[in-house]
Design a protein around this motif. Structure first.
Motif, PDB file in Angstrom:
ATOM      1  N   SER A  80      -1.247  -3.003  -0.008  1.00  0.00           N
ATOM      2  CA  SER A  80      -0.652  -2.548  -1.048  1.00  0.00           C
ATOM      3  C   SER A  80      -1.302  -1.352  -1.930  1.00  0.00           C
ATOM      4  CB  SER A  80      -0.341  -3.723  -2.226  1.00  0.00           C
ATOM      5  OG  SER A  80       0.755  -3.903  -2.444  1.00  0.00           O
ATOM      6  N   ASP A  81      -0.610  -0.466  -2.429  1.00  0.00           N
ATOM      7  CA  ASP A  81      -1.107   0.544  -3.338  1.00  0.00           C
ATOM      8  C   ASP A  81      -1.516   0.148  -4.721  1.00  0.00           C
ATOM      9  OD1 ASP A  81      -1.861   2.546  -4.997  1.00  0.00           O
ATOM     10  OD2 ASP A  81      -0.490   4.020  -4.053  1.00  0.00           O
ATOM     11  N   ASP A  82      -2.568  -0.551  -5.117  1.00  0.00           N
ATOM     12  CA  ASP A  82      -2.600  -1.116  -6.537  1.00  0.00           C
ATOM     13  C   ASP A  82      -2.948  -0.031  -7.677  1.00  0.00           C
ATOM     14  OD1 ASP A  82      -2.428  -3.420  -5.308  1.00  0.00           O
ATOM     15  OD2 ASP A  82      -4.728  -3.498  -4.701  1.00  0.00           O
ATOM     16  N   TYR A  83      -2.779   1.192  -7.305  1.00  0.00           N
ATOM     17  CA  TYR A  83      -3.122   2.163  -8.297  1.00  0.00           C
ATOM     18  C   TYR A  83      -1.957   2.653  -9.060  1.00  0.00           C
ATOM     19  CZ  TYR A  83      -7.677   2.472  -6.519  1.00  0.00           C
ATOM     20  OH  TYR A  83      -9.013   2.282  -6.140  1.00  0.00           O
ATOM     21  N   MET A  84      -0.450   2.061  -8.633  1.00  0.00           N
ATOM     22  CA  MET A  84       0.832   2.682  -9.121  1.00  0.00           C
ATOM     23  C   MET A  84       0.805   2.415 -10.774  1.00  0.00           C
ATOM     24  SD  MET A  84       1.823   3.891  -6.303  1.00  0.00           S
ATOM     25  CE  MET A  84       3.770   3.977  -6.794  1.00  0.00           C
ATOM     26  N   LYS A  85       0.735   3.658 -11.486  1.00  0.00           N
ATOM     27  CA  LYS A  85       0.890   3.737 -12.796  1.00  0.00           C
ATOM     28  C   LYS A  85       2.332   3.505 -13.221  1.00  0.00           C
ATOM     29  CE  LYS A  85      -3.280   6.354 -14.136  1.00  0.00           C
ATOM     30  NZ  LYS A  85      -3.649   7.605 -14.994  1.00  0.00           N
ATOM     31  N   ASP A  86       3.134   3.553 -12.565  1.00  0.00           N
ATOM     32  CA  ASP A  86       4.605   3.243 -13.061  1.00  0.00           C
ATOM     33  C   ASP A  86       4.909   1.531 -12.762  1.00  0.00           C
ATOM     34  OD1 ASP A  86       4.920   2.814 -10.072  1.00  0.00           O
ATOM     35  OD2 ASP A  86       6.721   4.287  -9.932  1.00  0.00           O
ATOM     36  N   GLY A  87       3.879   0.852 -12.519  1.00  0.00           N
ATOM     37  CA  GLY A  87       4.112  -0.479 -12.322  1.00  0.00           C
ATOM     38  C   GLY A  87       4.603  -1.050 -11.152  1.00  0.00           C
ATOM     39  N   GLY A  88       4.939  -0.154 -10.288  1.00  0.00           N
ATOM     40  CA  GLY A  88       5.834  -0.320  -8.872  1.00  0.00           C
ATOM     41  C   GLY A  88       4.830  -1.301  -7.813  1.00  0.00           C
ATOM     42  N   ARG A  89       5.620  -2.018  -7.027  1.00  0.00           N
ATOM     43  CA  ARG A  89       4.887  -2.729  -5.965  1.00  0.00           C
ATOM     44  C   ARG A  89       5.370  -2.334  -4.627  1.00  0.00           C
ATOM     45  NH1 ARG A  89       7.160  -8.342  -6.988  1.00  0.00           N
ATOM     46  NH2 ARG A  89       8.876  -6.877  -7.471  1.00  0.00           N
ATOM     47  N   TYR A  90       6.163  -1.022  -4.670  1.00  0.00           N
ATOM     48  CA  TYR A  90       7.050  -0.501  -3.443  1.00  0.00           C
ATOM     49  C   TYR A  90       6.121   0.230  -2.537  1.00  0.00           C
ATOM     50  CZ  TYR A  90       7.333   3.379  -6.360  1.00  0.00           C
ATOM     51  OH  TYR A  90       6.657   4.525  -7.305  1.00  0.00           O
ATOM     52  N   ARG A  91       5.093   0.456  -2.709  1.00  0.00           N
ATOM     53  CA  ARG A  91       4.094   1.468  -2.049  1.00  0.00           C
ATOM     54  C   ARG A  91       3.045   0.927  -1.069  1.00  0.00           C
ATOM     55  NH1 ARG A  91       2.734   7.561  -3.558  1.00  0.00           N
ATOM     56  NH2 ARG A  91       1.187   6.682  -5.232  1.00  0.00           N
ATOM     57  N   ARG A  92       2.912   0.845   0.226  1.00  0.00           N
ATOM     58  CA  ARG A  92       1.888   0.557   0.955  1.00  0.00           C
ATOM     59  C   ARG A  92       1.242   1.610   1.607  1.00  0.00           C
ATOM     60  NH1 ARG A  92       2.409  -5.112   0.903  1.00  0.00           N
ATOM     61  NH2 ARG A  92       0.988  -5.315   2.303  1.00  0.00           N
ATOM     62  N   ARG A  93      -0.148   1.537   1.975  1.00  0.00           N
ATOM     63  CA  ARG A  93      -0.811   2.836   2.509  1.00  0.00           C
ATOM     64  C   ARG A  93      -2.222   2.537   2.931  1.00  0.00           C
ATOM     65  NH1 ARG A  93      -1.359   6.871  -2.498  1.00  0.00           N
ATOM     66  NH2 ARG A  93      -2.175   8.451  -0.848  1.00  0.00           N
ATOM     67  N   ARG A  94      -2.813   3.335   3.807  1.00  0.00           N
ATOM     68  CA  ARG A  94      -4.187   3.408   4.126  1.00  0.00           C
ATOM     69  C   ARG A  94      -4.390   5.058   3.998  1.00  0.00           C
ATOM     70  NH1 ARG A  94      -6.498  -0.893   6.789  1.00  0.00           N
ATOM     71  NH2 ARG A  94      -4.764  -2.553   7.249  1.00  0.00           N
ATOM     72  N   HIS A  95      -5.827   5.331   4.275  1.00  0.00           N
ATOM     73  CA  HIS A  95      -6.401   6.462   4.124  1.00  0.00           C
ATOM     74  C   HIS A  95      -7.690   6.545   4.612  1.00  0.00           C
ATOM     75  CE1 HIS A  95      -8.952   9.333   1.455  1.00  0.00           C
ATOM     76  NE2 HIS A  95      -7.897  10.021   1.787  1.00  0.00           N
ATOM     77  N   SER A  96      -7.856   7.837   5.564  1.00  0.00           N
ATOM     78  CA  SER A  96      -8.926   8.201   6.184  1.00  0.00           C
ATOM     79  C   SER A  96      -8.975   9.738   6.399  1.00  0.00           C
ATOM     80  CB  SER A  96      -9.176   7.565   7.749  1.00  0.00           C
ATOM     81  OG  SER A  96      -9.272   6.373   7.767  1.00  0.00           O
ATOM     82  N   CYS A  97     -10.240  10.226   6.437  1.00  0.00           N
ATOM     83  CA  CYS A  97     -10.640  11.543   6.365  1.00  0.00           C
ATOM     84  C   CYS A  97     -11.391  12.221   7.515  1.00  0.00           C
ATOM     85  CB  CYS A  97     -11.433  11.863   5.122  1.00  0.00           C
ATOM     86  SG  CYS A  97     -10.641  11.572   3.621  1.00  0.00           S
ATOM     87  N   PHE A  98     -11.005  13.519   7.820  1.00  0.00           N
ATOM     88  CA  PHE A  98     -11.578  13.950   9.242  1.00  0.00           C
ATOM     89  C   PHE A  98     -11.611  15.543   8.909  1.00  0.00           C
ATOM     90  CE2 PHE A  98      -8.348  10.796   9.807  1.00  0.00           C
ATOM     91  CZ  PHE A  98      -8.901   9.912  10.732  1.00  0.00           C
ATOM     92  N   GLU A  99     -12.642  15.958   9.901  1.00  0.00           N
ATOM     93  CA  GLU A  99     -12.680  17.395   9.984  1.00  0.00           C
ATOM     94  C   GLU A  99     -12.306  18.179  11.273  1.00  0.00           C
ATOM     95  OE1 GLU A  99     -16.875  18.954   9.036  1.00  0.00           O
ATOM     96  OE2 GLU A  99     -17.187  17.749   7.464  1.00  0.00           O
ATOM     97  N   VAL A 100     -11.551  18.846  11.181  1.00  0.00           N
ATOM     98  CA  VAL A 100     -10.922  19.560  12.428  1.00  0.00           C
ATOM     99  C   VAL A 100     -11.195  20.866  12.539  1.00  0.00           C
ATOM    100  CG1 VAL A 100      -8.643  20.000  13.532  1.00  0.00           C
ATOM    101  CG2 VAL A 100      -8.747  17.690  12.060  1.00  0.00           C
TER     102      VAL A 100
END
Length: 247
Positions: free
Chosen positions: A56-76
């Protein structure tokens, strides 16, 4: 919510670079995307499996529980793809008035996925489009697998509204839709009156955006059947020159 839809203005792969330069966006159907990235259905099905394990995305400032995600970074750089140390996702308020100005730490993507040949081909391929648009250079890439669902009765793919991301190229892969209505994509000139709207339905169709020239958003989703869960899976990749935002 209206059930009428505008069909996606898909184009041949051969017109991708020209469309990005002339219109600020390019749209490829699933077959053209698979051909470009050298990915077959089995490759993409294995990749899609990670969407069933997004925190779950726990940073939602609108109070929503509807977004799930991951995040990774790369150089190409050219065909070379290197994962970098896990880092926070950060955007200035200029580009994200709702969630900008703060470090957001999300769980990284699965190690097996980011080490797979299809993932590296995907990142290098989109990097080639960024290079065709802006010239050869190292690209700093952030990868965001998203699931927007109807937990709250409505899900907002872009709760910040129509926006730019503060990068050079944005790639939005439509990965899957399940029992939803809505989720229309909208692309507008940043400095002009023209815009396009369409609903992406084909799994692994692809929208490429020149972030300096266009703004974009997706409309909310609702369940197709009241009381039944629906969701919209996308993969968003951003390519930026000179470093990651927040450096």
């Amino acid at each position: 919510m209206s059930t009428s839809e505008f069909r996606p203005p898909y184009m041949p792969l051969t017109e991708r670079d020209h469309a990005l330069k002339e219109r600020g966006f390019a749209l490829l159907n699933a077959a053209e995307t698979a051909q470009w990235l050298g990915a077959d259905e089995a490759d993409l099905a294995r990749l899609h499996a990670i969407w069933d394990d997004l925190p779950s995305d726990d940073y939602m400032k609108d109070g929503g529980r509807y977004r799930r995600r991951r995040h990774s970074c790369f150089e190409v750089e050219g065909g070379a793809v290197t994962q970098v140390a896990h880092r926070a996702h950060w955007q200035p308020l200029q580009y994200n008035a709702l969630h900008g100005g703060m470090q957001r730490w999300f769980e990284p993507m699965d190690e097996g996925v980011v080490a797979s040949p299809v993932w590296k081909r995907l990142l290098a391929g989109v990097g080639a489009a960024a290079t065709a648009l802006h010239g050869a250079r190292p690209w700093f890439v952030e990868a965001h697998p998203f699931r927007i669902d109807t937990t709250d009765g409505i899900g907002r793919p872009t709760p910040e509204g129509a926006h730019r991301d503060g990068v050079d190229l944005v790639a939005v892969f439509m990965v899957a839709r399940h029992q939803i209505k809505g989720g229309e994509s909208r692309v507008f000139e940043a400095e002009g009156p023209n815009g396009q709207r369409f609903t992406l339905r084909e799994p692994w169709s692809l929208l490429l955006l020149d972030d300096a020239r266009v703004i974009h958003e997706s409309t909310p989703i609702q369940p197709m059947v009241d009381g039944e869960m629906g969701w919209r899976d996308t993969l968003v990749l951003t390519y930026r020159r000179g470093g990651f935002q927040g450096d």
